[in-house]
Design an enzyme around this catalytic site. Structure first.
Site, PDB file in Angstrom:
ATOM      1  N   HIS A 160      45.917 -60.484  68.204  1.00  0.00           N
ATOM      2  CA  HIS A 160      45.211 -60.092  69.436  1.00  0.00           C
ATOM      3  C   HIS A 160      46.154 -59.452  70.455  1.00  0.00           C
ATOM      4  O   HIS A 160      45.707 -58.720  71.348  1.00  0.00           O
ATOM      5  CB  HIS A 160      44.520 -61.308  70.048  1.00  0.00           C
ATOM      6  CG  HIS A 160      43.285 -60.986  70.835  1.00  0.00           C
ATOM      7  ND1 HIS A 160      43.125 -59.809  71.555  1.00  0.00           N
ATOM      8  CD2 HIS A 160      42.135 -61.695  71.044  1.00  0.00           C
ATOM      9  CE1 HIS A 160      41.947 -59.802  72.145  1.00  0.00           C
ATOM     10  NE2 HIS A 160      41.326 -60.928  71.856  1.00  0.00           N
ATOM     11  N   ASP A 378      32.109 -49.440  56.296  1.00  0.00           N
ATOM     12  CA  ASP A 378      31.700 -48.992  54.955  1.00  0.00           C
ATOM     13  C   ASP A 378      32.894 -48.364  54.252  1.00  0.00           C
ATOM     14  O   ASP A 378      33.387 -47.312  54.655  1.00  0.00           O
ATOM     15  CB  ASP A 378      30.557 -47.975  55.077  1.00  0.00           C
ATOM     16  CG  ASP A 378      29.939 -47.620  53.724  1.00  0.00           C
ATOM     17  OD1 ASP A 378      30.545 -47.951  52.676  1.00  0.00           O
ATOM     18  OD2 ASP A 378      28.856 -47.000  53.713  1.00  0.00           O
TER      19      ASP A 378
END
Length: 450
Positions: A160, A378
């Site tokens: 992070h 995808d």
């Protein structure tokens, strides 16, 4: 797969490997902004994706090595700054990302049956790095678990301190794009420099920043420590567009609000009520606000570092509980509108003082993962069947719902003794102010999915 919600073990045929950039990359130290190296963010964002059809492991490894040319800091290592031992920086050394391959004897449908909320057995889906400290963990860890049906589970851990939610989504989409279209250009070129968020010298802090504190919280009032000490149970509720519209109706016509504002207010109030807190206790709601376009000049497109700050709504337990959705939404909106260019720059300057910490003592933290495009990933074989965090904890996540862009799934772990009450209040959309819990407090079924 057994009827239990626990997953079977993963089998590793080989040891994890390091995937380095496919071409030489710049070798230097990358400065991290004060928003990046807050102690509050010293952890990895862990995503889980379930795909019906797997992508070739060799193709994934090759495309990862290629995308790490563009996102080369993710192939580096965190270290303490030589100029300030309390600041972190990235050693862009091209050492590489960890890539693990595994097999699990279950199907995609098996996983979907138990996927409404995470459980501890999911941890095996991400290779665990044995490390002495946070700094020893590589910024990017990937595990691809092949399933019996030909599907795969992809888990990533992205530090992070290097990326926020928008940044992780940008990186993952870049990786997927190169995998599916190896000859194509990246849709967004990454912007590496964090100096756009450098503090002023000398610091200028003309604003109060209620989301931070310098004072160690009293143990008697540290709700956060209490929650961490309790057995926690993940709760997961899906709000459809019709549920969200019903919440918003409590604010109109006098107050227009967003889905986030209505749902954040409702969740905060439900959480406060479920915990049976002292009416005089001061409680806060912290929530992520993207400031890329709030700053002047705007943060450049492609910036994948931490470009968010925490908005802070605050009130007493009594006011939160006896108030209505309208009053809660107003607090959220006021907290958002306070985050002007001058206010955010003041906050960045404040964080030069390393004794300043995010105030988590009596606080619900909400992070929005919906509307970031995370669910559209995808790699060339279709979008995921499921997307969410690997784990659930006391931070609340607003998650995307596969197949319904306007729906939101709320995921939050609460103490075991408060689960039923929290779910009851979350499912009650009537906005009543008389939530006295009786024996059973059975509300009507309104179609909310758990």
């Amino acid at each position: 797969m057994p009827r239990s919600s626990d997953l079977p073990d993963c089998f590793y045929q080989n040891q994890p490997i390091l995937i380095s950039p496919s071409r030489p990359t710049p070798k230097h130290s990358l400065y991290l902004s004060n928003l990046d190296d807050q102690k509050f963010l010293r952890f990895s964002i862990k995503y889980l994706y379930l795909f019906r059809k797997s992508t070739s492991l060799d193709v994934l490894k090759y495309s990862l090595s290629r995308v790490l040319v563009d996102y080369y800091p993710l192939a580096g290592r965190l270290r303490t700054s030589s100029e300030d031992e309390q600041k972190l920086e990235i050693d862009c050394n091209g050492e590489g990302a960890v890539f693990a391959e595994a097999f699990m004897d279950c199907t995609a449908d098996d996983f979907l049956e138990v996927s409404s909320r995470p459980n501890r057995s999911w941890r095996k889906l991400l290779y665990r790095i044995e490390a002495h400290s946070f700094l020893d963990i590589p910024p990017l860890i990937v595990q691809v678990t092949s399933l019996r049906c030909g599907g795969m589970i992809l888990c990533t851990a992205i530090n992070h301190c290097l990326c926020d939610g928008i940044g992780t989504s940008q990186f993952l989409h870049a990786w997927a794009h190169i995998t599916a279209k190896p000859n194509g250009d990246l849709p967004i070129a990454p912007f590496h420099s964090r100096h756009v968020l450098k503090p002023r010298n000398p610091p200028q802090i003309p604003f109060d920043h209620p989301g931070f504190t310098r004072i160690a919280p009293s143990k008697d009032l540290n709700l956060n420590q209490y929650l961490q000490s309790q057995p926690l149970v993940p709760t997961s509720l899906t709000f459809t567009p019709s549920h969200i519209l019903e919440l918003k109706r409590h604010c109109t016509p006098s107050l227009k609000c967003t889905t986030f504002e209505a749902l954040a207010s409702h969740t905060w109030r439900s959480w406060v009520k479920a915990l049976d807190l002292s009416p005089s206790l001061h409680v806060k709601l912290l929530f992520s606000v993207n400031v890329r376009k709030r700053l002047k000049p705007e943060i450049p497109q492609g910036y994948y570092g931490n470009g968010f700050v925490l908005g802070c709504a605050e009130s007493t337990v009594k006011e939160v509980v006896s108030g209505n959705l309208h009053s809660g939404v107003k607090l959220v909106q006021q907290a958002k509108s306070a985050l002007t260019d001058d206010n955010v720059k003041s906050m960045i300057d404040l964080l030069e003082d390393k004794t300043v910490k995010t105030d988590l003592s009596a606080t619900l933290v909400i992070s929005q993962w919906s509307k970031l495009g995370l669910e559209d990933l995808d790699f060339g074989e279709g979008k995921p069947l499921q997307m969410g965090p690997l784990l659930s904890d006391i931070y609340c996540l607003f998650l995307p719902v596969i197949g319904d862009f306007d729906a939101t799934r709320v995921l939050l772990s609460v103490p075991e003794c408060a689960v039923d009450k929290f779910e009851y209040y979350m499912k009650d959309l009537s906005d009543r102010d008389d939530y006295d819990v009786g024996n059973g407090y059975e509300g009507e079924d309104n179609g909310l999915m758990i």
